[in-house]
Scaffold this motif. Structure first.
Motif, mmCIF file in Angstrom:
data_model
loop_
_atom_site.group_PDB
_atom_site.id
_atom_site.type_symbol
_atom_site.label_atom_id
_atom_site.label_comp_id
_atom_site.label_asym_id
_atom_site.label_seq_id
_atom_site.Cartn_x
_atom_site.Cartn_y
_atom_site.Cartn_z
ATOM 1 N N LYS A 1 -2.605 -18.103 26.595
ATOM 2 C CA LYS A 1 -1.326 -18.145 26.726
ATOM 3 C C LYS A 1 -0.927 -17.974 24.959
ATOM 4 C CE LYS A 1 -2.515 -23.024 28.946
ATOM 5 N NZ LYS A 1 -2.925 -24.535 28.864
ATOM 6 N N THR A 2 0.783 -17.491 24.916
ATOM 7 C CA THR A 2 0.697 -18.094 24.484
ATOM 8 C C THR A 2 2.445 -19.370 23.764
ATOM 9 O OG1 THR A 2 2.216 -16.358 22.867
ATOM 10 C CG2 THR A 2 2.824 -16.432 25.539
ATOM 11 N N HIS B 1 4.895 -17.268 21.770
ATOM 12 C CA HIS B 1 6.181 -16.264 21.712
ATOM 13 C C HIS B 1 6.527 -15.656 23.134
ATOM 14 C CE1 HIS B 1 5.350 -17.492 16.982
ATOM 15 N NE2 HIS B 1 3.785 -16.953 17.837
ATOM 16 N N HIS B 2 8.138 -15.788 23.086
ATOM 17 C CA HIS B 2 8.380 -15.168 24.483
ATOM 18 C C HIS B 2 9.270 -14.212 24.183
ATOM 19 C CE1 HIS B 2 5.706 -17.431 26.890
ATOM 20 N NE2 HIS B 2 6.114 -18.579 26.255
ATOM 21 N N ILE C 1 6.295 -9.784 22.974
ATOM 22 C CA ILE C 1 5.706 -9.214 24.316
ATOM 23 C C ILE C 1 5.641 -7.600 23.913
ATOM 24 C CG2 ILE C 1 6.688 -8.229 26.644
ATOM 25 C CD1 ILE C 1 7.935 -10.922 26.845
ATOM 26 N N ARG D 1 1.187 -10.128 33.506
ATOM 27 C CA ARG D 1 1.961 -11.207 33.194
ATOM 28 C C ARG D 1 2.164 -12.417 34.204
ATOM 29 N NH1 ARG D 1 7.372 -13.343 32.659
ATOM 30 N NH2 ARG D 1 8.568 -10.888 33.474
ATOM 31 N N THR E 1 2.565 -16.616 36.174
ATOM 32 C CA THR E 1 3.565 -17.696 36.674
ATOM 33 C C THR E 1 2.349 -18.982 36.324
ATOM 34 O OG1 THR E 1 3.295 -18.050 38.841
ATOM 35 C CG2 THR E 1 5.088 -16.434 38.107
ATOM 36 N N ASN F 1 -0.003 -21.900 33.925
ATOM 37 C CA ASN F 1 -0.284 -22.852 33.018
ATOM 38 C C ASN F 1 -0.775 -21.423 32.052
ATOM 39 O OD1 ASN F 1 -0.491 -25.228 34.759
ATOM 40 N ND2 ASN F 1 -2.011 -24.327 34.606
ATOM 41 N N TYR F 2 -1.119 -20.426 32.522
ATOM 42 C CA TYR F 2 -1.220 -19.396 31.345
ATOM 43 C C TYR F 2 -0.211 -17.565 32.025
ATOM 44 C CZ TYR F 2 -5.746 -21.564 31.100
ATOM 45 O OH TYR F 2 -6.802 -22.410 30.537
ATOM 46 N N ASP F 3 -0.170 -17.278 30.321
ATOM 47 C CA ASP F 3 0.872 -16.756 30.343
ATOM 48 C C ASP F 3 0.292 -14.983 30.286
ATOM 49 O OD1 ASP F 3 2.850 -18.507 29.280
ATOM 50 O OD2 ASP F 3 1.478 -17.495 27.617
ATOM 51 N N TYR F 4 -0.730 -14.391 30.688
ATOM 52 C CA TYR F 4 -1.193 -13.327 30.874
ATOM 53 C C TYR F 4 -3.294 -13.507 30.903
ATOM 54 C CZ TYR F 4 2.412 -12.055 28.245
ATOM 55 O OH TYR F 4 4.186 -11.615 27.354
#
Length: 154
Positions: free
Chosen positions: A71-72, A74-75, A80, A98, A100, A102-105
């Motif tokens: 999770k970050t 920053h977007h 990135i 990447r 969708t 609850n987690y970003d990656y």
């Protein structure tokens, strides 16, 4: 437009890219020259991205798989790119996606042993700021492969 022979060629090459053109031609009922031309066309048209050797992870000393969920906060495009460079520079990270939800990656990390995950974790956080990282250890591989289904190709 692909026909069934093209799809069969692609399927067989995914299983063994080292198959001889003569063996491949025999399996798809083509002459060697016709099969060779089809393979070249499939490469030229981008259906075959590259040919690789799949190494035995046990023999390479990296039998352990850890999935790290990131999770970050920053977007930005700049963040990135820093993250992309950080994960690209760490050879133990063999996949990064990447997501969708609850987690970003999610990162797929291959390691000699679980304890080595800390080395990879520290290498990432030295290079990029993260909000949260949650890791899970793969206990058993139920299915693994590099192939994709060929039936959807146009």
């Amino acid at each position: 437009m692909l026909d069934e022979r093209d799809r069969k060629i692609l399927d067989l090459l995914q299983i063994d890219a080292g198959i001889s053109v003569s063996d491949l031609a025999g399996r798809v009922a083509l002459s060697v020259s016709a099969c060779s031309r089809r393979i070249q066309r499939l490469e030229d048209d981008g259906y075959i991205a590259r040919r690789i050797a799949v190494l035995d992870r046990g023999r390479m000393g990296v039998p352990t798989t850890v999935y790290a969920l990131v999770k970050t906060a920053h977007h930005s495009d700049e963040w990135i790119e820093i993250f992309r460079k950080a994960v690209s520079d760490i050879p133990e990270i063999v996949e990064a996606h990447r997501l969708t939800g609850n987690y970003d990656y999610i990162l797929k990390v291959v390691l000699p042993r679980v304890e080595h995950y800390d080395v990879v974790y520290k290498a990432i956080v030295r290079k990029v700021e993260l909000f949260d990282v949650s890791a899970s250890i793969s206990m058993e591989v139920l299915k693994s492969g590099t192939g994709v289904p060929v039936r959807y190709a146009q």
